[in-house]
Design a protein around this motif. Structure first.
Motif, PDB file in Angstrom:
ATOM      1  N   ALA B  24       0.355  -1.477   0.183  1.00 33.56           N
ATOM      2  CA  ALA B  24      -0.215   0.483   0.258  1.00 33.56           C
ATOM      3  C   ALA B  24       1.466   1.469   0.036  1.00 33.56           C
ATOM      4  O   ALA B  24       0.735   1.872   1.445  1.00 33.56           O
ATOM      5  CB  ALA B  24      -0.680   0.177   1.616  1.00 33.56           C
ATOM      6  N   LEU B  25       0.830   1.044  -0.740  1.00 33.44           N
ATOM      7  CA  LEU B  25       2.023   2.970  -1.101  1.00 33.44           C
ATOM      8  C   LEU B  25       1.542   3.664  -2.144  1.00 33.44           C
ATOM      9  O   LEU B  25       0.846   3.461  -3.048  1.00 33.44           O
ATOM     10  CB  LEU B  25       3.447   2.357  -2.078  1.00 33.44           C
ATOM     11  CG  LEU B  25       4.172   0.976  -1.566  1.00 33.44           C
ATOM     12  CD1 LEU B  25       4.915   0.505  -2.192  1.00 33.44           C
ATOM     13  CD2 LEU B  25       4.857   1.893  -0.024  1.00 33.44           C
ATOM     14  N   GLU B  26       1.956   5.222  -1.665  1.00 33.05           N
ATOM     15  CA  GLU B  26       0.901   6.434  -2.254  1.00 33.05           C
ATOM     16  C   GLU B  26       1.855   6.026  -3.807  1.00 33.05           C
ATOM     17  O   GLU B  26       1.734   7.096  -4.291  1.00 33.05           O
ATOM     18  CB  GLU B  26       1.606   7.583  -0.994  1.00 33.05           C
ATOM     19  CG  GLU B  26       0.643   7.734   0.353  1.00 33.05           C
ATOM     20  CD  GLU B  26      -0.636   8.182  -0.412  1.00 33.05           C
ATOM     21  OE1 GLU B  26      -0.842   8.088  -1.348  1.00 33.05           O
ATOM     22  OE2 GLU B  26      -1.839   7.416   0.230  1.00 33.05           O
ATOM     23  N   THR B  27       3.074   6.445  -3.723  1.00 30.42           N
ATOM     24  CA  THR B  27       3.717   7.483  -4.899  1.00 30.42           C
ATOM     25  C   THR B  27       4.248   5.896  -6.239  1.00 30.42           C
ATOM     26  O   THR B  27       4.536   5.150  -5.775  1.00 30.42           O
ATOM     27  CB  THR B  27       5.285   7.739  -4.289  1.00 30.42           C
ATOM     28  OG1 THR B  27       6.397   6.718  -4.494  1.00 30.42           O
ATOM     29  CG2 THR B  27       4.624   8.766  -3.436  1.00 30.42           C
ATOM     30  N   GLU B  28       3.772   6.625  -7.652  1.00 34.62           N
ATOM     31  CA  GLU B  28       4.318   5.581  -8.083  1.00 34.62           C
ATOM     32  C   GLU B  28       5.574   4.561  -7.679  1.00 34.62           C
ATOM     33  O   GLU B  28       6.250   3.834  -8.746  1.00 34.62           O
ATOM     34  CB  GLU B  28       4.262   6.278 -10.293  1.00 34.62           C
ATOM     35  CG  GLU B  28       4.694   5.320 -10.736  1.00 34.62           C
ATOM     36  CD  GLU B  28       4.504   6.150 -12.395  1.00 34.62           C
ATOM     37  OE1 GLU B  28       4.255   7.360 -11.944  1.00 34.62           O
ATOM     38  OE2 GLU B  28       4.504   5.339 -13.498  1.00 34.62           O
ATOM     39  N   ARG B  29       6.239   6.032  -7.629  1.00 33.46           N
ATOM     40  CA  ARG B  29       7.821   5.318  -7.429  1.00 33.46           C
ATOM     41  C   ARG B  29       7.936   4.008  -6.653  1.00 33.46           C
ATOM     42  O   ARG B  29       8.632   3.335  -6.732  1.00 33.46           O
ATOM     43  CB  ARG B  29       8.934   6.931  -7.688  1.00 33.46           C
ATOM     44  CG  ARG B  29       9.881   6.300  -6.934  1.00 33.46           C
ATOM     45  CD  ARG B  29      11.054   7.578  -6.649  1.00 33.46           C
ATOM     46  NE  ARG B  29      10.923   8.450  -7.146  1.00 33.46           N
ATOM     47  CZ  ARG B  29      12.053   8.729  -8.532  1.00 33.46           C
ATOM     48  NH1 ARG B  29      12.626   8.156  -8.037  1.00 33.46           N
ATOM     49  NH2 ARG B  29      11.746   9.643  -9.626  1.00 33.46           N
ATOM     50  N   ALA B  30       7.044   4.913  -5.576  1.00 39.38           N
ATOM     51  CA  ALA B  30       7.760   3.644  -4.211  1.00 39.38           C
ATOM     52  C   ALA B  30       6.870   2.015  -4.959  1.00 39.38           C
ATOM     53  O   ALA B  30       7.375   0.950  -4.744  1.00 39.38           O
ATOM     54  CB  ALA B  30       6.694   4.412  -3.305  1.00 39.38           C
ATOM     55  N   ARG B  31       5.820   2.351  -5.625  1.00 37.44           N
ATOM     56  CA  ARG B  31       5.464   1.000  -5.975  1.00 37.44           C
ATOM     57  C   ARG B  31       6.568   0.428  -7.604  1.00 37.44           C
ATOM     58  O   ARG B  31       6.290  -0.863  -7.425  1.00 37.44           O
ATOM     59  CB  ARG B  31       3.606   1.336  -6.969  1.00 37.44           C
ATOM     60  CG  ARG B  31       2.979   1.733  -6.085  1.00 37.44           C
ATOM     61  CD  ARG B  31       1.474   1.945  -6.454  1.00 37.44           C
ATOM     62  NE  ARG B  31       1.198   3.218  -7.423  1.00 37.44           N
ATOM     63  CZ  ARG B  31       0.851   4.000  -7.113  1.00 37.44           C
ATOM     64  NH1 ARG B  31       0.984   4.282  -6.267  1.00 37.44           N
ATOM     65  NH2 ARG B  31       0.714   5.306  -8.310  1.00 37.44           N
ATOM     66  N   VAL B  84      -2.080  -3.859 -10.354  1.00 37.21           N
ATOM     67  CA  VAL B  84      -1.598  -2.629 -11.688  1.00 37.21           C
ATOM     68  C   VAL B  84      -0.413  -2.835 -11.380  1.00 37.21           C
ATOM     69  O   VAL B  84      -0.275  -3.099 -13.019  1.00 37.21           O
ATOM     70  CB  VAL B  84      -3.004  -1.612 -12.031  1.00 37.21           C
ATOM     71  CG1 VAL B  84      -2.338  -0.834 -13.324  1.00 37.21           C
ATOM     72  CG2 VAL B  84      -4.326  -2.089 -11.853  1.00 37.21           C
ATOM     73  N   GLU B  85      -0.379  -2.572 -11.221  1.00 37.84           N
ATOM     74  CA  GLU B  85       1.405  -1.827 -11.456  1.00 37.84           C
ATOM     75  C   GLU B  85       2.502  -2.935 -11.662  1.00 37.84           C
ATOM     76  O   GLU B  85       3.432  -3.446 -12.380  1.00 37.84           O
ATOM     77  CB  GLU B  85       2.798  -1.504 -10.181  1.00 37.84           C
ATOM     78  CG  GLU B  85       3.425  -1.199 -10.630  1.00 37.84           C
ATOM     79  CD  GLU B  85       4.039   0.118 -11.401  1.00 37.84           C
ATOM     80  OE1 GLU B  85       3.594   0.674 -11.784  1.00 37.84           O
ATOM     81  OE2 GLU B  85       5.038  -0.615 -12.175  1.00 37.84           O
ATOM     82  N   VAL B  86       2.468  -4.304 -11.039  1.00 41.18           N
ATOM     83  CA  VAL B  86       2.776  -5.565 -11.032  1.00 41.18           C
ATOM     84  C   VAL B  86       1.930  -7.178 -12.213  1.00 41.18           C
ATOM     85  O   VAL B  86       2.478  -7.579 -12.396  1.00 41.18           O
ATOM     86  CB  VAL B  86       2.439  -6.354  -9.665  1.00 41.18           C
ATOM     87  CG1 VAL B  86       3.653  -5.673  -8.081  1.00 41.18           C
ATOM     88  CG2 VAL B  86       1.400  -6.884  -9.040  1.00 41.18           C
ATOM     89  N   SER B  87       1.321  -5.960 -12.315  1.00 38.34           N
ATOM     90  CA  SER B  87       0.192  -7.047 -13.344  1.00 38.34           C
ATOM     91  C   SER B  87       1.108  -7.381 -14.857  1.00 38.34           C
ATOM     92  O   SER B  87       1.238  -8.973 -14.935  1.00 38.34           O
ATOM     93  CB  SER B  87      -1.106  -6.051 -13.972  1.00 38.34           C
ATOM     94  OG  SER B  87      -0.968  -5.754 -14.891  1.00 38.34           O
ATOM     95  N   SER B  88       1.942  -6.686 -15.628  1.00 38.91           N
ATOM     96  CA  SER B  88       2.491  -7.411 -16.031  1.00 38.91           C
ATOM     97  C   SER B  88       3.964  -7.488 -16.423  1.00 38.91           C
ATOM     98  O   SER B  88       3.935  -9.241 -17.074  1.00 38.91           O
ATOM     99  CB  SER B  88       2.723  -5.805 -17.420  1.00 38.91           C
ATOM    100  OG  SER B  88       3.575  -5.171 -16.905  1.00 38.91           O
ATOM    101  N   LEU B  89       4.023  -7.606 -14.687  1.00 40.46           N
ATOM    102  CA  LEU B  89       5.192  -8.606 -14.920  1.00 40.46           C
ATOM    103  C   LEU B  89       4.573  -9.950 -14.864  1.00 40.46           C
ATOM    104  O   LEU B  89       5.735 -11.213 -15.390  1.00 40.46           O
ATOM    105  CB  LEU B  89       6.016  -7.649 -13.365  1.00 40.46           C
ATOM    106  CG  LEU B  89       7.080  -9.426 -12.725  1.00 40.46           C
ATOM    107  CD1 LEU B  89       8.341  -9.987 -13.796  1.00 40.46           C
ATOM    108  CD2 LEU B  89       7.766  -8.715 -11.506  1.00 40.46           C
ATOM    109  N   VAL B  90       3.399 -10.592 -14.167  1.00 42.72           N
ATOM    110  CA  VAL B  90       3.183 -11.758 -13.415  1.00 42.72           C
ATOM    111  C   VAL B  90       2.578 -11.907 -14.896  1.00 42.72           C
ATOM    112  O   VAL B  90       2.320 -13.452 -15.209  1.00 42.72           O
ATOM    113  CB  VAL B  90       2.115 -11.440 -12.813  1.00 42.72           C
ATOM    114  CG1 VAL B  90       0.537 -12.606 -12.068  1.00 42.72           C
ATOM    115  CG2 VAL B  90       2.822 -11.495 -11.509  1.00 42.72           C
ATOM    116  N   GLU B  91       1.460 -11.346 -15.616  1.00 40.09           N
ATOM    117  CA  GLU B  91       0.611 -11.910 -16.489  1.00 40.09           C
ATOM    118  C   GLU B  91       1.235 -11.940 -18.120  1.00 40.09           C
ATOM    119  O   GLU B  91       1.040 -12.946 -18.703  1.00 40.09           O
ATOM    120  CB  GLU B  91      -0.688 -10.851 -16.727  1.00 40.09           C
ATOM    121  CG  GLU B  91      -1.542 -11.014 -15.196  1.00 40.09           C
ATOM    122  CD  GLU B  91      -2.811 -10.274 -15.712  1.00 40.09           C
ATOM    123  OE1 GLU B  91      -2.586  -9.202 -16.753  1.00 40.09           O
ATOM    124  OE2 GLU B  91      -4.092 -10.143 -14.815  1.00 40.09           O
TER     125      GLU B  91
END
Lengths: 392, 110
Positions: B24-31, B84-91
């Motif tokens: 649960a991270l606030e910024t795109e950079r952190a995600r 959403v950020e990790v979905s491309s890596l997994v899918e």
């Protein structure tokens, strides 16, 4: 979707290989600075970035060592100026964007300019010689707009109006309803590559199923040989446009299917189509707009701008625009699209830099282009015409 | 102890996602940083925990969209952004070795 159909449509462009020298030559780069970036209409931003009187943004045109202040005056007119104080040439506005209700002060000697660029107040004015404030406003830069984009012309005497420069593509830009969308995300990446390497790569579909094979390789409509084809290519005096279709029956990933409520029925019925037409407009010299009509779900447009600083260093600026989301689902749909776009463009940046290394090695004196790369051919013909140097 | 400590970290129906609160991270950079430093196993566990709940999460967030979210709702929303950020890596990539791309943090210049 016949083969070689675009060369048939535009036979004057020929089919010969193009020289590699313009990507790596310091001499060619100097000509680009003097004859292209100084003497063409270039986009610096959008009018909707500065909706209110006094709103401004600053755009650096690194290749020309210029800092341009674009500001909406109290009369509603968008003007551009060199961001340089008339007194001793200090940089006037130091931030990238903002709003100046009371005018703009130079931090050096407190000279004050209005939102129309007029010099309003000078401390100890009586101590100057033969001095009239009216003679010392900010230096204006020629400015015009089309489709909400702000264009400037650094040379004070354009050889043609913006309307003439844009040729027929202005009608297509005006049709796009860009103003209904808002900027959601700006990315910028400094690439170790000539500015044209990245622009070229975005100006063709040939690489798509290969370079982007994991991330989006099957999302474009392809022919039975698994090759992308344009639905249309139209070339203008300086600019170009092409369109293609996304594959309406490509299998969405689980997250995409869940976010966009795609099931087998909606997927195969073609209606509502997951993604409709995509068009790419390349505006000479350094700007591209990708319009995506994600049918019935969302519409978006991306802009790419390639800002050279040296022959082998470029700032690629990417802006992603959407309609304002009305629901959490829409926001996450947009986030999904944004992340996939970023993933895709990260792959592009990697290859822009490896391509540039290959060009610098001079292993190839020329590059060979196929029919899907016709917009690149057109761009380079325009470029060589502009710099007045025709290389074989 | 502040009284806020009594507040649940996530909305009640989603308390079982608490083990994944470090996403649960606030910024795109952190995600992005979290995505690139987590092990592939950690990324998959997070994705596998979130995906079956997505419809429920979207329905829940609908009711609080466009308002100042209370912290538990906000954390749930941020978890969705990380999904959403990790979905491309997994899918799509399925393994990091498939990625031939520049460092994503290079894009966050502005």
């Amino acid at each position: 979707m016949r083969e070689k159909q675009w060369a048939e449509k535009y036979p004057d462009l020929g089919t010969a290989p193009l020289p590699a020298e313009p990507y790596i030559s310091d001499e060619f780069f100097a000509l680009e600075r003097d004859l292209v970036f100084y003497r063409n209409w270039i986009i610096v931003g959008r009018v909707d970035e500065i909706p209110e009187a006094g709103d401004y943004f600053v755009r650096d045109v690194a290749i020309c060592k210029a800092s341009i202040l674009v500001i909406r005056g109290s009369d509603g007119v968008v003007r551009s100026f060199h961001n340089v104080c008339s007194h001793r040439s200090n940089k006037l506005v130091l931030d990238k964007r903002g709003s100046c209700a009371g005018g703009m002060y130079c931090h050096f000697h407190n000279w004050l300019y209005s939102d129309k660029g007029a010099l309003v107040r000078v401390p100890d004015e009586e101590n100057f010689f033969d001095f009239d404030k009216r003679d010392h406003g900010l230096k204006p830069v020629i400015t015009d707009t089309c489709g909400g984009f702000v264009f400037i012309h650094l040379h004070p005497e354009p050889v043609e109006t913006l309307h003439d420069y844009l040729d027929g593509i202005s009608d297509r830009l005006n049709d796009q309803h860009f103003h209904e969308m808002t900027l959601m995300q700006t990315y910028g990446v400094t690439e170790s590559a000539n500015w044209k390497v990245g622009l070229d790569a975005q100006n063709e579909l040939y690489h798509f199923p290969f370079q982007h094979r994991w991330i989006s390789g099957d999302s474009l409509l392809m022919n039975d040989k698994k090759q992308c084809r344009y639905r249309d290519v139209t070339l203008y005096n300086y600019h170009s446009a092409w369109s293609c279709e996304y594959d309406p029956v490509s299998k969405p990933t689980p997250l995409k299917a869940a976010l966009f409520k795609i099931n087998k029925k909606t997927r195969t019925s073609r209606l509502p189509r997951m993604i409709g037409d995509t068009e790419l407009f390349t505006l000479f010299p350094n700007f591209a707009i990708v319009v995506m009509r994600v049918g019935g779900v969302m519409t978006s447009y991306l802009t790419y701008q390639f800002w050279p600083s040296t022959v082998d260093s470029t700032l690629w600026e990417i802006r992603i625009h959407f309609r304002k989301p009305q629901t959490a689902r829409e926001l996450l749909q947009q986030e999904y699209y944004k992340c996939i776009t970023r993933d895709t463009l990260q792959e592009d940046t990697a290859s822009h830099e490896t391509v540039h290394k290959g060009l610098v090695s001079r292993a190839n004196s020329h590059m060979i282009l196929q029919d899907n790369e016709i917009a690149i051919r057109h761009f380079h013909k325009v470029l060589q015409d502009r710099v007045g140097l025709h290389l074989n | 102890m502040e009284s806020a400590s009594a507040e649940p970290a996530l909305p009640l129906p989603f308390e079982d996602l608490a083990p994944f609160l470090d996403w649960a991270l606030e910024t795109e950079r952190a995600r992005i940083e979290k995505k690139v430093t987590a092990s592939m196993g950690e990324v998959r566990s997070f994705y596998d925990a979130m995906m079956p709940r997505l419809k429920e999460i979207l329905d829940y967030l609908e009711s609080c969209f466009d308002q100042e979210m209370p912290p538990p709702d906000r954390r749930l929303f941020l978890l969705s952004l990380s999904l959403v950020e990790v979905s491309s890596l997994v899918e799509l990539y399925r393994q990091r070795e498939s990625i031939e791309a520049c460092d994503p943090l290079r894009f966050l210049q502005f």
